[in-house]
Design a protein around this motif. Structure first.
Motif, PDB file in Angstrom:
ATOM      1  N   UNK A  16     -10.600   6.715  -3.033  1.00 32.85           N
ATOM      2  CA  UNK A  16     -10.304   5.660  -2.040  1.00 32.85           C
ATOM      3  C   UNK A  16      -9.045   5.010  -2.832  1.00 32.85           C
ATOM      4  N   UNK A  17      -8.770   3.852  -1.910  1.00 37.32           N
ATOM      5  CA  UNK A  17      -7.449   3.571  -1.563  1.00 37.32           C
ATOM      6  C   UNK A  17      -5.850   4.138  -0.495  1.00 37.32           C
ATOM      7  N   UNK A  18      -6.748   4.697  -0.149  1.00 37.11           N
ATOM      8  CA  UNK A  18      -6.224   4.948   1.147  1.00 37.11           C
ATOM      9  C   UNK A  18      -7.076   5.287   2.128  1.00 37.11           C
ATOM     10  N   UNK A  19      -6.612   4.879   3.825  1.00 36.61           N
ATOM     11  CA  UNK A  19      -6.850   4.918   5.036  1.00 36.61           C
ATOM     12  C   UNK A  19      -7.751   5.822   5.306  1.00 36.61           C
ATOM     13  N   UNK A  20      -7.617   7.509   4.634  1.00 35.36           N
ATOM     14  CA  UNK A  20      -8.350   8.751   4.989  1.00 35.36           C
ATOM     15  C   UNK A  20      -8.985   8.502   4.573  1.00 35.36           C
ATOM     16  N   UNK A  21      -9.322   7.943   3.451  1.00 36.07           N
ATOM     17  CA  UNK A  21     -11.171   8.387   2.947  1.00 36.07           C
ATOM     18  C   UNK A  21     -12.025   7.700   3.928  1.00 36.07           C
ATOM     19  N   UNK A  22     -12.992   8.487   3.406  1.00 37.25           N
ATOM     20  CA  UNK A  22     -14.557   8.633   4.846  1.00 37.25           C
ATOM     21  C   UNK A  22     -15.132   7.781   3.804  1.00 37.25           C
ATOM     22  N   UNK A  23     -15.126   7.019   3.282  1.00 38.40           N
ATOM     23  CA  UNK A  23     -15.348   5.675   2.470  1.00 38.40           C
ATOM     24  C   UNK A  23     -17.156   5.147   3.079  1.00 38.40           C
ATOM     25  N   UNK A  24     -16.591   5.343   4.465  1.00 42.13           N
ATOM     26  CA  UNK A  24     -18.340   4.808   5.181  1.00 42.13           C
ATOM     27  C   UNK A  24     -19.044   5.954   5.380  1.00 42.13           C
ATOM     28  N   UNK A  54      -1.422   0.740  -0.011  1.00 42.45           N
ATOM     29  CA  UNK A  54      -2.682   0.817  -0.544  1.00 42.45           C
ATOM     30  C   UNK A  54      -3.528   0.019   0.840  1.00 42.45           C
ATOM     31  N   UNK A  55      -4.658   0.729   1.149  1.00 40.97           N
ATOM     32  CA  UNK A  55      -5.738   0.381   2.350  1.00 40.97           C
ATOM     33  C   UNK A  55      -7.069  -0.130   1.654  1.00 40.97           C
ATOM     34  N   UNK A  56      -7.369  -0.447   1.832  1.00 41.75           N
ATOM     35  CA  UNK A  56      -9.176  -0.832   0.922  1.00 41.75           C
ATOM     36  C   UNK A  56      -9.870  -1.959   1.754  1.00 41.75           C
ATOM     37  N   UNK A  57     -11.097  -1.475   2.384  1.00 41.28           N
ATOM     38  CA  UNK A  57     -11.736  -2.122   2.815  1.00 41.28           C
ATOM     39  C   UNK A  57     -13.372  -2.127   2.234  1.00 41.28           C
ATOM     40  N   UNK A  58     -14.260  -3.016   2.870  1.00 42.20           N
ATOM     41  CA  UNK A  58     -15.282  -3.279   2.348  1.00 42.20           C
ATOM     42  C   UNK A  58     -16.346  -2.088   1.814  1.00 42.20           C
ATOM     43  N   UNK A  59     -15.852  -1.005   2.377  1.00 40.80           N
ATOM     44  CA  UNK A  59     -16.499   0.470   2.607  1.00 40.80           C
ATOM     45  C   UNK A  59     -16.810   0.736   1.093  1.00 40.80           C
TER      46      UNK A  59
END
Length: 283
Positions: A16-24, A54-59
């Protein structure tokens, strides 16, 4: 509503905190599962990368909230910080909103087997590798992840499920395969030294279940390339699950058959398939 009921879940390397994370994908998985124990086996946050950007989305926020909601609802949540979130090791021994932070853990399966659980970065000093080669490898890996992201965006537009291009390439590089083999042997050896029946870890982004010198080595993979987790059913069997954009739909459709019966055997039930604990596997 959760449609997959199991005894324990092990997942790691969310970054988490990166664009590569598949949090979705992870959010879908967490919302579709219910368990008694949830092990977060390190690198849930990527504090290394977050120092630069830092890349942080709602997911990303939703994943954290979902985990905290599970802890408050009675799920036993154990967080074992890894190397990318090692700063959180300062909180080992504490409990935060129901989440217990531990350096490592012992898990006893429903059938009485004892497993050592840790992130796995402690073996980096044992599995020695050339620093320059590692640096070059890290650079190439980041490029592959960027290509992987674009490639899977195209696959989704074409109606295909997620597939890890970077993981596919990595397993075909000789030095990477050798490093993975040595890592697995070191992990299994540590468990054997401590008289455990098995070892559960993450760290190397290579999911798999394999018996090595009498020890059941289990790696839960990651949520950057492969979107995988280990699930223990109510009989104590440990299986590897691959989560894709089609998995949640099929899980929801099959909900009545999954409550709370044992998880499907390989080739049955959910499309991503479960791999039995007593057979070797890999990605």
């Amino acid at each position: 509503m959760a449609s997959i009921h199991c005894r324990s879940i092990f997942l790691s390397d969310v970054h988490l905190g990166t664009r590569q994370s598949r949090a979705d994908y992870l959010l879908d998985f967490l919302e579709s599962t219910e368990c008694e124990s949830l092990y977060l086996v390190g690198d849930i946050f990527d504090l290394w990368s977050m120092k630069r950007s830092v890349y942080w989305s709602t997911d990303h926020s939703a994943v954290i909230q979902c985990i905290l909601d599970k802890a408050q609802a009675g799920t036993r949540v154990i967080y074992i910080p890894g190397n990318h979130d090692e700063a959180l090791r300062a909180f080992v021994g504490t409990v935060f909103q129901g989440v217990s932070v531990q350096r490592q853990a012992e898990h006893v399966t429903a059938d009485g087997r004892r497993f050592l659980v840790s992130h796995g970065d402690e073996f980096d000093t044992l599995v020695k590798h050339n620093r320059l080669a590692k640096a070059l490898g890290d650079g190439a890996y980041k490029v592959l992840l960027r290509i992987n992201q674009a490639y899977n965006a195209w696959r989704m537009r074409m109606g295909h499920s997620y597939w890890s291009l970077s993981g596919h390439v990595k397993t075909r590089v000789g030095k990477a395969r050798e490093y993975i083999r040595r890592f697995e042997a070191a992990a299994a050896g540590r468990a054997a030294e401590r008289n455990y029946d098995g070892y559960i870890c993450g760290h190397i982004h290579k999911a798999g279940i394999e018996r090595i010198d009498g020890v059941l080595y289990c790696n839960d993979g990651d949520w950057v390339e492969h979107c995988t987790a280990l699930l223990e059913d109510f009989q104590g069997n440990i299986r590897l699950m691959h989560w894709s954009n089609h998995s949640r739909e099929e899980a929801l459709h099959r909900a009545p058959a999954l409550t709370p019966t044992p998880l499907p055997q390989a080739g049955e039930g959910l499309k991503p398939a479960f791999l039995q604990s007593r057979a070797s596997s890999g990605l």
